[in-house]
Design a protein around this motif. Sequence first.
Motif, PDB file in Angstrom:
ATOM      1  N   GLN A  27       0.842  -1.192   0.000  1.00 34.11           N
ATOM      2  CA  GLN A  27       0.000   0.000   0.000  1.00 34.11           C
ATOM      3  C   GLN A  27       0.880   1.246   0.000  1.00 34.11           C
ATOM      4  O   GLN A  27       1.879   1.314   0.723  1.00 34.11           O
ATOM      5  N   LYS A  28       0.535   2.221  -0.817  1.00 35.99           N
ATOM      6  CA  LYS A  28       1.326   3.446  -0.898  1.00 35.99           C
ATOM      7  C   LYS A  28       1.377   4.147   0.456  1.00 35.99           C
ATOM      8  O   LYS A  28       0.407   4.137   1.215  1.00 35.99           O
ATOM      9  N   SER A  29       2.524   4.766   0.737  1.00 33.28           N
ATOM     10  CA  SER A  29       2.689   5.451   2.023  1.00 33.28           C
ATOM     11  C   SER A  29       1.697   6.599   2.193  1.00 33.28           C
ATOM     12  O   SER A  29       1.314   6.947   3.312  1.00 33.28           O
ATOM     13  N   SER A  30       1.257   7.180   1.069  1.00 29.43           N
ATOM     14  CA  SER A  30       0.319   8.292   1.127  1.00 29.43           C
ATOM     15  C   SER A  30      -1.138   7.833   1.253  1.00 29.43           C
ATOM     16  O   SER A  30      -2.030   8.651   1.471  1.00 29.43           O
ATOM     17  N   SER A  31      -1.374   6.534   1.125  1.00 31.58           N
ATOM     18  CA  SER A  31      -2.744   6.022   1.110  1.00 31.58           C
ATOM     19  C   SER A  31      -3.303   5.874   2.525  1.00 31.58           C
ATOM     20  O   SER A  31      -2.626   5.380   3.429  1.00 31.58           O
ATOM     21  N   VAL A  32      -4.552   6.294   2.682  1.00 39.29           N
ATOM     22  CA  VAL A  32      -5.256   6.107   3.957  1.00 39.29           C
ATOM     23  C   VAL A  32      -6.481   5.212   3.749  1.00 39.29           C
ATOM     24  O   VAL A  32      -7.375   5.162   4.593  1.00 39.29           O
ATOM     25  N   ALA A  33      -6.506   4.513   2.625  1.00 42.67           N
ATOM     26  CA  ALA A  33      -7.632   3.633   2.329  1.00 42.67           C
ATOM     27  C   ALA A  33      -7.693   2.486   3.326  1.00 42.67           C
ATOM     28  O   ALA A  33      -6.664   2.036   3.858  1.00 42.67           O
ATOM     29  N   LYS A  34      -8.895   2.000   3.588  1.00 45.35           N
ATOM     30  CA  LYS A  34      -9.069   0.868   4.494  1.00 45.35           C
ATOM     31  C   LYS A  34      -8.560  -0.409   3.841  1.00 45.35           C
ATOM     32  O   LYS A  34      -8.715  -0.607   2.633  1.00 45.35           O
ATOM     33  N   LYS A  35      -7.983  -1.269   4.668  1.00 42.99           N
ATOM     34  CA  LYS A  35      -7.437  -2.515   4.137  1.00 42.99           C
ATOM     35  C   LYS A  35      -8.514  -3.370   3.470  1.00 42.99           C
ATOM     36  O   LYS A  35      -8.255  -4.051   2.477  1.00 42.99           O
ATOM     37  N   GLU A  36      -9.717  -3.354   4.010  1.00 37.48           N
ATOM     38  CA  GLU A  36     -10.780  -4.167   3.437  1.00 37.48           C
ATOM     39  C   GLU A  36     -11.140  -3.690   2.037  1.00 37.48           C
ATOM     40  O   GLU A  36     -11.418  -4.497   1.139  1.00 37.48           O
ATOM     41  N   ASP A  37     -11.127  -2.354   1.818  1.00 40.89           N
ATOM     42  CA  ASP A  37     -11.412  -1.821   0.481  1.00 40.89           C
ATOM     43  C   ASP A  37     -10.310  -2.217  -0.501  1.00 40.89           C
ATOM     44  O   ASP A  37     -10.589  -2.551  -1.663  1.00 40.89           O
ATOM     45  N   ILE A  38      -9.058  -2.165  -0.027  1.00 41.20           N
ATOM     46  CA  ILE A  38      -7.942  -2.572  -0.884  1.00 41.20           C
ATOM     47  C   ILE A  38      -8.040  -4.060  -1.190  1.00 41.20           C
ATOM     48  O   ILE A  38      -7.837  -4.500  -2.329  1.00 41.20           O
ATOM     49  N   ARG A  39      -8.390  -4.833  -0.189  1.00 42.35           N
ATOM     50  CA  ARG A  39      -8.519  -6.278  -0.373  1.00 42.35           C
ATOM     51  C   ARG A  39      -9.558  -6.593  -1.457  1.00 42.35           C
ATOM     52  O   ARG A  39      -9.302  -7.422  -2.338  1.00 42.35           O
ATOM     53  N   MET A  40     -10.699  -5.943  -1.413  1.00 42.88           N
ATOM     54  CA  MET A  40     -11.746  -6.207  -2.389  1.00 42.88           C
ATOM     55  C   MET A  40     -11.299  -5.828  -3.800  1.00 42.88           C
ATOM     56  O   MET A  40     -11.562  -6.557  -4.768  1.00 42.88           O
TER      57      MET A  40
END
Length: 383
Positions: A27-40
Amino acid sequence: MEDAAGDLKQALPNVCDDVQIHVEVHQKSSSVAKKEDIRMSVLKLLNRHNIVFGDYKWTEFDDPFLKNNVQSVAIVDTELKLEDRQPIDLSTRSLSLHIFHLNEEGPTSENLEEENEDITAAHHWMLPAGPPGTGKTSLCKALAQKLTIRLSYRYRYGQLIEINSHSLFSKWFSESGKLVTKMFQKIQELVDDPDALVFVLIDEVESLTAARSAFRAGTEPSDAIRVVNAVLTQIDQIKRYPNVVILTTSNITEKIDMAFVDRADIKQYIGPPSTAAIFRIYLSCLEELMKCQIIYPRQQLLTLRELEMIGFIENNVSRLSLLLKEISRKSEGLGGRVLRKLPFLAHALYIQSPSVTMTAFLQALSLAVDKQFEEKKDLADCV
Protein backbone atom coordinates in the motif's frame (compact mmCIF):
# COMPACT_ATOMS: atom_id res chain seq x y z
CA MET A 1 -9.48 -13.14 -25.36
CA GLU A 2 -11.98 -14.49 -22.85
CA ASP A 3 -12.45 -17.65 -24.97
CA ALA A 4 -8.67 -18.21 -24.99
CA ALA A 5 -8.51 -17.82 -21.21
CA GLY A 6 -11.41 -20.25 -20.85
CA ASP A 7 -9.68 -22.81 -23.08
CA LEU A 8 -6.50 -22.47 -21.02
CA LYS A 9 -8.38 -22.97 -17.75
CA GLN A 10 -10.10 -26.05 -19.16
CA ALA A 11 -6.78 -27.49 -20.25
CA LEU A 12 -5.11 -26.90 -16.86
CA PRO A 13 -4.24 -30.03 -14.90
CA ASN A 14 -5.43 -30.18 -11.34
CA VAL A 15 -2.00 -29.47 -9.93
CA CYS A 16 -1.35 -28.60 -6.33
CA ASP A 17 -5.01 -28.05 -5.46
CA ASP A 18 -4.07 -27.68 -1.80
CA VAL A 19 -1.45 -24.98 -2.42
CA GLN A 20 -2.14 -21.67 -0.74
CA ILE A 21 -1.08 -18.69 -2.84
CA HIS A 22 0.39 -15.71 -0.98
CA VAL A 23 -0.32 -12.25 -2.39
CA GLU A 24 1.68 -9.32 -0.97
CA VAL A 25 0.01 -5.93 -1.47
CA HIS A 26 2.26 -2.90 -0.97
CA GLN A 27 0.00 0.00 0.00
CA LYS A 28 1.33 3.45 -0.90
CA SER A 29 2.69 5.45 2.02
CA SER A 30 0.32 8.29 1.13
CA SER A 31 -2.74 6.02 1.11
CA VAL A 32 -5.26 6.11 3.96
CA ALA A 33 -7.63 3.63 2.33
CA LYS A 34 -9.07 0.87 4.49
CA LYS A 35 -7.44 -2.51 4.14
CA GLU A 36 -10.78 -4.17 3.44
CA ASP A 37 -11.41 -1.82 0.48
CA ILE A 38 -7.94 -2.57 -0.88
CA ARG A 39 -8.52 -6.28 -0.37
CA MET A 40 -11.75 -6.21 -2.39
CA SER A 41 -10.12 -4.28 -5.25
CA VAL A 42 -7.14 -6.64 -5.35
CA LEU A 43 -9.44 -9.66 -5.45
CA LYS A 44 -11.20 -8.11 -8.45
CA LEU A 45 -7.82 -7.66 -10.13
CA LEU A 46 -6.90 -11.29 -9.50
CA ASN A 47 -10.29 -12.39 -10.75
CA ARG A 48 -9.64 -10.59 -14.07
CA HIS A 49 -6.11 -12.00 -14.38
CA ASN A 50 -6.55 -15.39 -12.81
CA ILE A 51 -4.01 -17.42 -14.80
CA VAL A 52 -0.37 -16.88 -13.78
CA PHE A 53 2.85 -18.80 -14.29
CA GLY A 54 4.62 -18.71 -10.95
CA ASP A 55 5.57 -15.49 -9.17
CA TYR A 56 4.21 -12.32 -10.75
CA LYS A 57 3.98 -8.62 -9.87
CA TRP A 58 1.61 -5.89 -10.99
CA THR A 59 2.90 -2.31 -10.69
CA GLU A 60 0.53 -0.57 -13.13
CA PHE A 61 -3.24 -0.62 -12.74
CA ASP A 62 -6.27 0.38 -14.83
CA ASP A 63 -8.44 0.62 -11.72
CA PRO A 64 -8.20 4.23 -10.41
CA PHE A 65 -8.59 3.06 -6.80
CA LEU A 66 -5.61 0.69 -7.08
CA LYS A 67 -3.62 3.29 -9.01
CA ASN A 68 -4.09 5.82 -6.21
CA ASN A 69 -3.59 3.49 -3.24
CA VAL A 70 -1.41 0.53 -4.21
CA GLN A 71 2.26 0.47 -5.17
CA SER A 72 2.33 -3.18 -6.22
CA VAL A 73 0.51 -6.49 -6.03
CA ALA A 74 2.82 -9.51 -6.03
CA ILE A 75 2.17 -13.24 -6.14
CA VAL A 76 5.15 -14.64 -4.24
CA ASP A 77 6.93 -17.80 -3.16
CA THR A 78 5.21 -20.15 -5.62
CA GLU A 79 8.60 -21.71 -6.40
CA LEU A 80 8.72 -23.00 -2.81
CA LYS A 81 5.66 -25.17 -3.47
CA LEU A 82 5.75 -25.92 -7.20
CA GLU A 83 8.76 -27.79 -8.55
CA ASP A 84 8.10 -26.93 -12.19
CA ARG A 85 6.81 -23.78 -13.77
CA GLN A 86 3.12 -24.50 -14.27
CA PRO A 87 0.03 -22.44 -14.97
CA ILE A 88 -1.84 -21.59 -11.77
CA ASP A 89 -5.56 -20.89 -11.79
CA LEU A 90 -6.04 -18.36 -9.01
CA SER A 91 -9.80 -18.83 -9.04
CA THR A 92 -9.37 -22.37 -7.69
CA ARG A 93 -6.62 -21.59 -5.18
CA SER A 94 -6.80 -20.46 -1.58
CA LEU A 95 -5.52 -16.86 -1.62
CA SER A 96 -3.84 -15.27 1.41
CA LEU A 97 -3.56 -11.48 1.03
CA HIS A 98 -0.98 -9.53 3.06
CA ILE A 99 -1.51 -5.75 2.87
CA PHE A 100 1.28 -3.58 4.26
CA HIS A 101 2.85 -0.11 4.32
CA LEU A 102 6.63 0.29 4.15
CA ASN A 103 8.21 2.41 6.85
CA GLU A 104 10.37 5.01 5.07
CA GLU A 105 11.87 6.81 8.05
CA GLY A 106 15.04 4.72 8.27
CA PRO A 107 16.68 3.37 11.44
CA THR A 108 17.10 5.16 14.73
CA SER A 109 20.04 4.67 17.08
CA GLU A 110 19.69 3.09 20.51
CA ASN A 111 22.06 5.08 22.71
CA LEU A 112 23.24 4.23 26.20
CA GLU A 113 24.57 6.94 28.50
CA GLU A 114 27.74 6.15 30.37
CA GLU A 115 30.00 8.70 32.05
CA ASN A 116 28.68 11.66 30.04
CA GLU A 117 29.10 9.73 26.79
CA ASP A 118 26.40 8.49 24.45
CA ILE A 119 27.27 5.05 23.15
CA THR A 120 25.46 3.77 20.06
CA ALA A 121 24.56 0.26 21.10
CA ALA A 122 22.28 -0.79 18.25
CA HIS A 123 20.16 0.34 15.33
CA HIS A 124 16.39 0.13 15.52
CA TRP A 125 14.03 -0.33 12.54
CA MET A 126 10.27 -0.24 12.43
CA LEU A 127 9.16 -3.01 10.04
CA PRO A 128 8.40 -3.53 7.27
CA ALA A 129 10.92 -1.02 5.93
CA GLY A 130 12.75 -0.52 2.63
CA PRO A 131 14.17 -3.23 0.37
CA PRO A 132 17.09 -5.32 1.64
CA GLY A 133 20.39 -5.96 -0.14
CA THR A 134 21.90 -9.32 -0.94
CA GLY A 135 24.22 -10.40 1.90
CA LYS A 136 23.81 -12.41 5.09
CA THR A 137 22.73 -9.44 7.17
CA SER A 138 20.35 -8.33 4.45
CA LEU A 139 18.91 -11.85 4.30
CA CYS A 140 18.18 -11.67 8.02
CA LYS A 141 16.51 -8.29 7.52
CA ALA A 142 14.53 -9.69 4.60
CA LEU A 143 13.37 -12.58 6.79
CA ALA A 144 12.26 -10.10 9.44
CA GLN A 145 10.38 -8.12 6.78
CA LYS A 146 8.69 -11.24 5.40
CA LEU A 147 7.61 -12.53 8.82
CA THR A 148 6.30 -9.09 9.79
CA ILE A 149 4.13 -9.04 6.66
CA ARG A 150 2.99 -12.65 6.94
CA LEU A 151 2.17 -12.42 10.64
CA SER A 152 0.43 -9.04 10.43
CA TYR A 153 -2.84 -10.74 11.41
CA ARG A 154 -1.25 -11.57 14.78
CA TYR A 155 1.20 -8.71 15.41
CA ARG A 156 0.37 -5.11 14.56
CA TYR A 157 3.95 -4.17 13.64
CA GLY A 158 7.51 -5.46 13.69
CA GLN A 159 10.70 -4.04 15.17
CA LEU A 160 14.30 -4.91 14.35
CA ILE A 161 17.21 -4.23 16.72
CA GLU A 162 20.61 -4.72 15.06
CA ILE A 163 23.55 -5.16 17.44
CA ASN A 164 27.11 -4.94 16.17
CA SER A 165 29.20 -7.39 18.19
CA HIS A 166 32.40 -5.38 17.72
CA SER A 167 30.96 -2.46 19.67
CA LEU A 168 30.61 -4.69 22.71
CA PHE A 169 34.38 -4.75 23.01
CA SER A 170 35.58 -1.53 21.43
CA LYS A 171 33.38 0.77 23.54
CA TRP A 172 32.07 -1.34 26.39
CA PHE A 173 35.26 -3.09 27.38
CA SER A 174 35.91 -1.28 30.64
CA GLU A 175 32.33 -1.60 31.82
CA SER A 176 32.12 -5.35 31.39
CA GLY A 177 28.56 -6.59 30.98
CA LYS A 178 26.74 -3.65 32.56
CA LEU A 179 25.90 -1.88 29.32
CA VAL A 180 24.91 -5.14 27.68
CA THR A 181 22.31 -5.56 30.39
CA LYS A 182 21.10 -1.97 29.88
CA MET A 183 20.74 -2.57 26.16
CA PHE A 184 18.71 -5.73 26.64
CA GLN A 185 16.52 -3.94 29.15
CA LYS A 186 15.54 -1.60 26.32
CA ILE A 187 14.86 -4.61 24.12
CA GLN A 188 12.75 -6.10 26.91
CA GLU A 189 10.55 -2.99 26.85
CA LEU A 190 9.82 -3.68 23.18
CA VAL A 191 9.15 -7.36 23.84
CA ASP A 192 6.65 -6.50 26.57
CA ASP A 193 4.33 -5.10 23.89
CA PRO A 194 2.24 -8.11 22.76
CA ASP A 195 1.36 -6.31 19.50
CA ALA A 196 5.02 -6.16 18.45
CA LEU A 197 7.04 -8.87 16.70
CA VAL A 198 10.62 -8.17 17.77
CA PHE A 199 13.74 -9.29 15.89
CA VAL A 200 17.17 -9.08 17.53
CA LEU A 201 20.01 -9.32 15.01
CA ILE A 202 23.54 -9.90 16.33
CA ASP A 203 25.91 -9.27 13.46
CA GLU A 204 29.30 -11.00 13.20
CA VAL A 205 28.70 -13.12 16.26
CA GLU A 206 32.07 -14.86 15.83
CA SER A 207 33.71 -11.89 17.57
CA LEU A 208 31.96 -12.97 20.77
CA THR A 209 33.01 -16.58 20.43
CA ALA A 210 36.55 -15.57 19.58
CA ALA A 211 36.72 -13.76 22.92
CA ARG A 212 35.63 -16.95 24.71
CA SER A 213 38.36 -18.93 22.97
CA ALA A 214 40.99 -16.30 23.76
CA PHE A 215 39.91 -16.27 27.41
CA ARG A 216 40.38 -20.03 27.67
CA ALA A 217 43.83 -19.63 26.13
CA GLY A 218 44.70 -16.98 28.72
CA THR A 219 45.14 -14.16 26.18
CA GLU A 220 41.91 -12.28 26.86
CA PRO A 221 41.10 -10.50 30.15
CA SER A 222 38.16 -11.63 32.24
CA ASP A 223 36.25 -8.43 31.51
CA ALA A 224 35.74 -9.53 27.87
CA ILE A 225 34.28 -12.88 28.87
CA ARG A 226 31.83 -11.09 31.18
CA VAL A 227 30.48 -9.27 28.12
CA VAL A 228 30.01 -12.55 26.24
CA ASN A 229 28.36 -14.28 29.18
CA ALA A 230 26.08 -11.28 29.70
CA VAL A 231 24.93 -11.52 26.07
CA LEU A 232 24.28 -15.26 26.40
CA THR A 233 22.32 -14.75 29.61
CA GLN A 234 20.19 -12.01 28.10
CA ILE A 235 19.50 -14.08 24.98
CA ASP A 236 18.33 -16.97 27.14
CA GLN A 237 15.95 -14.66 28.99
CA ILE A 238 14.24 -13.00 26.03
CA LYS A 239 14.02 -16.04 23.75
CA ARG A 240 11.33 -17.49 26.03
CA TYR A 241 8.87 -14.91 24.73
CA PRO A 242 6.68 -15.95 21.76
CA ASN A 243 7.09 -12.60 19.96
CA VAL A 244 10.90 -12.65 19.73
CA VAL A 245 13.11 -13.97 16.93
CA ILE A 246 16.90 -13.89 17.46
CA LEU A 247 19.09 -13.82 14.34
CA THR A 248 22.88 -13.96 14.10
CA THR A 249 25.41 -13.84 11.27
CA SER A 250 29.01 -14.99 11.04
CA ASN A 251 31.77 -14.85 8.44
CA ILE A 252 34.02 -17.38 10.21
CA THR A 253 31.86 -20.36 11.11
CA GLU A 254 34.71 -22.43 12.52
CA LYS A 255 35.15 -19.89 15.32
CA ILE A 256 31.59 -20.25 16.64
CA ASP A 257 31.70 -22.37 19.78
CA MET A 258 29.01 -24.78 20.93
CA ALA A 259 27.50 -22.33 23.44
CA PHE A 260 26.14 -20.40 20.48
CA VAL A 261 25.51 -23.32 18.13
CA ASP A 262 23.38 -25.12 20.74
CA ARG A 263 21.12 -22.09 21.03
CA ALA A 264 20.32 -22.02 17.31
CA ASP A 265 17.18 -23.77 16.09
CA ILE A 266 18.01 -23.22 12.42
CA LYS A 267 21.52 -22.98 10.94
CA GLN A 268 21.83 -21.90 7.31
CA TYR A 269 24.95 -21.59 5.17
CA ILE A 270 24.78 -18.66 2.73
CA GLY A 271 27.08 -19.15 -0.23
CA PRO A 272 27.82 -16.79 -3.14
CA PRO A 273 24.79 -15.88 -5.27
CA SER A 274 23.82 -18.40 -7.94
CA THR A 275 23.40 -17.52 -11.62
CA ALA A 276 19.64 -17.16 -11.06
CA ALA A 277 20.16 -14.86 -8.06
CA ILE A 278 22.74 -12.76 -9.95
CA PHE A 279 20.31 -12.45 -12.86
CA ARG A 280 17.63 -11.09 -10.52
CA ILE A 281 20.10 -8.64 -8.95
CA TYR A 282 21.14 -7.31 -12.35
CA LEU A 283 17.53 -7.21 -13.54
CA SER A 284 16.48 -5.07 -10.56
CA CYS A 285 19.40 -2.70 -11.20
CA LEU A 286 18.46 -2.40 -14.87
CA GLU A 287 14.87 -1.62 -13.92
CA GLU A 288 16.07 1.27 -11.74
CA LEU A 289 18.32 2.58 -14.49
CA MET A 290 15.41 2.47 -16.96
CA LYS A 291 13.17 4.33 -14.52
CA CYS A 292 15.80 7.08 -14.35
CA GLN A 293 16.11 6.98 -18.18
CA ILE A 294 19.83 6.28 -17.95
CA ILE A 295 18.99 3.25 -20.09
CA TYR A 296 16.70 4.54 -22.84
CA PRO A 297 14.43 3.61 -24.51
CA ARG A 298 12.84 1.30 -21.97
CA GLN A 299 13.37 -2.34 -22.93
CA GLN A 300 11.44 -5.29 -21.54
CA LEU A 301 13.59 -8.27 -20.53
CA LEU A 302 12.46 -11.82 -19.86
CA THR A 303 13.04 -13.52 -16.53
CA LEU A 304 14.94 -16.81 -16.43
CA ARG A 305 11.67 -18.64 -15.92
CA GLU A 306 10.16 -17.02 -18.98
CA LEU A 307 13.26 -17.89 -21.01
CA GLU A 308 13.01 -21.53 -19.95
CA MET A 309 9.30 -21.65 -20.72
CA ILE A 310 9.30 -20.17 -24.22
CA GLY A 311 12.76 -21.29 -25.32
CA PHE A 312 14.69 -19.10 -27.75
CA ILE A 313 12.65 -16.96 -30.10
CA GLU A 314 14.61 -14.82 -32.54
CA ASN A 315 13.76 -11.33 -31.36
CA ASN A 316 15.49 -8.48 -29.54
CA VAL A 317 13.92 -9.28 -26.15
CA SER A 318 15.16 -12.87 -26.15
CA ARG A 319 18.59 -11.86 -27.44
CA LEU A 320 19.10 -9.25 -24.69
CA SER A 321 17.72 -11.59 -22.01
CA LEU A 322 20.12 -14.36 -23.07
CA LEU A 323 23.00 -11.88 -23.03
CA LEU A 324 22.12 -10.90 -19.45
CA LYS A 325 21.95 -14.59 -18.55
CA GLU A 326 25.44 -15.13 -19.96
CA ILE A 327 26.78 -12.11 -18.03
CA SER A 328 25.16 -13.52 -14.87
CA ARG A 329 26.76 -16.90 -15.47
CA LYS A 330 30.26 -15.46 -15.77
CA SER A 331 29.66 -13.30 -12.68
CA GLU A 332 29.46 -16.40 -10.44
CA GLY A 333 31.84 -16.11 -7.50
CA LEU A 334 31.27 -12.39 -6.92
CA GLY A 335 29.59 -11.25 -3.71
CA GLY A 336 26.36 -9.35 -3.42
CA ARG A 337 27.96 -5.99 -2.62
CA VAL A 338 30.17 -6.18 -5.70
CA LEU A 339 27.29 -7.24 -7.93
CA ARG A 340 25.25 -4.22 -6.87
CA LYS A 341 28.16 -1.91 -7.70
CA LEU A 342 28.93 -3.36 -11.12
CA PRO A 343 26.14 -1.60 -13.08
CA PHE A 344 27.36 1.72 -11.62
CA LEU A 345 30.96 0.88 -12.51
CA ALA A 346 29.90 -0.19 -16.01
CA HIS A 347 28.34 3.22 -16.59
CA ALA A 348 31.22 5.13 -15.01
CA LEU A 349 33.98 3.27 -16.86
CA TYR A 350 32.54 2.47 -20.24
CA ILE A 351 29.60 4.80 -20.96
CA GLN A 352 30.42 8.29 -22.17
CA SER A 353 26.89 9.68 -22.42
CA PRO A 354 24.08 10.46 -19.94
CA SER A 355 21.79 7.84 -21.54
CA VAL A 356 22.51 4.59 -23.31
CA THR A 357 20.66 1.76 -25.05
CA MET A 358 20.15 -1.57 -23.33
CA THR A 359 22.44 -3.30 -25.83
CA ALA A 360 25.31 -0.89 -25.20
CA PHE A 361 24.81 -1.03 -21.44
CA LEU A 362 24.92 -4.84 -21.31
CA GLN A 363 28.14 -4.76 -23.33
CA ALA A 364 29.57 -2.33 -20.77
CA LEU A 365 28.37 -4.52 -17.90
CA SER A 366 30.12 -7.52 -19.43
CA LEU A 367 33.37 -5.54 -19.60
CA ALA A 368 32.94 -4.44 -15.98
CA VAL A 369 32.58 -8.08 -14.89
CA ASP A 370 35.77 -9.04 -16.75
CA LYS A 371 37.61 -6.14 -15.14
CA GLN A 372 36.41 -7.19 -11.69
CA PHE A 373 37.85 -10.68 -12.07
CA GLU A 374 41.11 -9.27 -13.44
CA GLU A 375 41.44 -7.06 -10.36
CA LYS A 376 40.73 -10.00 -8.05
CA LYS A 377 43.42 -12.02 -9.78
CA ASP A 378 45.94 -9.16 -9.54
CA LEU A 379 45.22 -8.80 -5.82
CA ALA A 380 45.61 -12.54 -5.27
CA ASP A 381 48.95 -12.51 -7.09
CA CYS A 382 50.19 -9.73 -4.81
CA VAL A 383 49.44 -11.69 -1.62
